[in-house]
Motif scaffolding. Sequence first.
Motif, short mmCIF file in Angstrom:
data_model
loop_
_atom_site.label_atom_id
_atom_site.label_comp_id
_atom_site.label_asym_id
_atom_site.label_seq_id
_atom_site.Cartn_x
_atom_site.Cartn_y
_atom_site.Cartn_z
N THR A 248 28.69 -12.54 -54.96
CA THR A 248 29.85 -11.65 -54.82
C THR A 248 30.07 -11.24 -53.37
OG1 THR A 248 30.74 -9.50 -55.51
CG2 THR A 248 28.36 -9.66 -55.27
N ASN A 249 31.29 -10.82 -53.07
CA ASN A 249 31.61 -10.26 -51.75
C ASN A 249 31.49 -8.74 -51.74
OD1 ASN A 249 32.12 -12.60 -50.29
ND2 ASN A 249 34.24 -12.74 -51.05
N GLU A 250 31.10 -8.14 -52.84
CA GLU A 250 30.97 -6.69 -52.89
C GLU A 250 29.79 -6.23 -52.02
OE1 GLU A 250 31.60 -4.33 -56.54
OE2 GLU A 250 31.79 -6.27 -57.54
N MET A 251 30.05 -5.21 -51.20
CA MET A 251 29.02 -4.64 -50.34
C MET A 251 28.86 -3.16 -50.69
SD MET A 251 28.16 -7.26 -48.42
CE MET A 251 27.35 -6.69 -46.92
N TYR A 252 27.61 -2.74 -50.85
CA TYR A 252 27.26 -1.36 -51.19
C TYR A 252 27.22 -0.55 -49.90
CZ TYR A 252 24.24 2.42 -53.02
OH TYR A 252 23.70 3.62 -53.39
N ILE A 253 27.87 0.62 -49.90
CA ILE A 253 27.97 1.45 -48.69
C ILE A 253 26.94 2.57 -48.78
CG2 ILE A 253 29.54 2.62 -47.11
CD1 ILE A 253 30.23 -0.33 -47.76
#
Length: 633
Positions: A313-318
């Motif tokens: 995925t391209n989701e990044m956790y901030i």
Amino acid sequence: MKYSVNSVWENKDVYDVAVIGAGHAGCEAALAAARLGMRTIVFTVSMESVAMMPCNPNIGGTSKGHLVKEVDALGGEMGKVIDRTFIQSKMLNRSKGPAVHSLRAQADKQEYSKAMRMVLENQPGLDLKQAEVVDILVEDGKVTGVQIISGAIYRCKAVILCTGTYLKARCIYGDVSIETGPNGLQASTYLSDCMKKLGVSMYRFKTGTPARIDRRSIDFSKMEEQKGDERITPFSFTTDPESVQREQISCWLTYTNEKTHEIIRNNLDRSPLFSGAIEETGPRYCPSIEDKVVKFADKNRHQVFIEPEGEYTNEMYIGGMSSSLPEDVQYEMYRSVPGLEHAKIVRNAYAIEYDCIDARQLYPTLEFRKVEGLYSAGQFNGSSGYEEAAAQGLVAGINAAQKILGREQLILDRSQAYIGVLIDDLVTKESHEPYRMMTSRAEYRLLLRQDNADQRLTKIGYEIGLVSEERYEKLLEKEKMIASEIERVEHVNVGTSEKVQNLLIQYGSTPLNSGATIADLIRRPELHYNILAPIDENRPQIPEEVAEQVDINIKYDGYIKRQMRQVEQFKKMEKKKIPEDIDYNDVKSLRIEAVQKLSAQRPVSIGQASRISGVSPADISVLLVYLESMRRA
């Protein structure tokens, strides 16, 4: 909210143990029970929630890594699964002593969940069922089964509650409030009423999670790259270290700034945390960005970790920017951070409220005092974190099985394991916020290192039945190698040859005036076992994990022995058992508050009694005198 169903019917499948919830606590509880021969069923509101990571995408970290190692040493599963599904690994606190070294692995969230689910689905004697449990059936103070929302009744001998943050869950950001569990999954609506009906005292806690941002909208050139360790250390003692060496995915570090803080301060009236829409208590050690800005007003910046959710995925956790601010403020706030100027939010940050219990209603076995056969584990006990949940789940699963089998239940004390510290704190200390494990909570942390978790706990896992004989034999062989090598280096003398002196000078160590043993040199802070190999000519070939234990045991020998003496005193207090039927009102000179606290919590030992809030050393002295008089009588 009351539950009603038109038809009630009995499922013909009979189980020994029913586990409610398939998060990290539920997975370990179910696997432990099934592996100990219990016919086990796991209920989950969604099969997609099995071992899900709704918040931070990692396993381990400071003190939490210790818990994972201990779960593994006892025969649990978390360490094995993260070893197969991590994307970055790092040993934290390397510059400090071994007591606080903690392994942390960035997880591929989807792969971790899939891998753990596969383990559960292929475990003999274990069934999974997607259904909401609405009632726990109790007869004469004992668990007899559970009822699901369809009306079906499943009979069992023990129930383990591992509901996480799903009970009457509500997700909130800004003016948006949705009756849902984490990640938009179905909440569990009815079970809280059942618990209250059983006389269980409930809390309402809060936690939260930051936004997930599209990787393609991030400018990493404005951030500091955070790479994993060059040499990867596995979590599981059963994992071959060579099998986990891989190319790792980087994380990134950036910072908030005054502009970020100004945006937050200007919109505090729109934050549910400050407007009164959320009244519940959140985790002190993992605060929202709003909390940080208000409570640490002198700080002009806070760390923000940009962590990948996985390879898929391209989701990044901030990381570091949990929030419940409105969506428009979230955009403005995140885009003020260097590298996030064009951030596209995939999932909004939100806070989540949920029902949990006051864990002082539990025995140290994690069984409810009021209901025989009912156990509880994980965030439902008022704790936080995947690792704390897994540890409790494993203990609850073991103890439910042990009780049914008529065997002694497992209670780990504070000198044996971080798990012991965790559970003891939960069942003895009043808490009005989610509990988080920290190294500072462990009095004997030099003995409770993550590197020796197998030596502390694998024998216990073997005796219970969760560790194979082959694995236990390997541990015994490892311990023999450690003892043999310590004995050898204590008697290997090196002189003042040029080769010896040059090596010492190379590492900034004082040259020798006379001979010394290899062990003497290991005790020097700047030297260690592996450095001395060139001047230790007859050194045997030993595994790196053995060399590490030799080095630590020699270097910290004095400190370890001193802490072991402290443990001996601690054990004496733990061995002084308190009769279950004691009436504290009969103990003369015991303060009223102490009578109330001790009567409510029913400690099993003097040691546990001494850790209850509101019970003073003077009260303990009085209680000791009373117990001694009872013994003599």
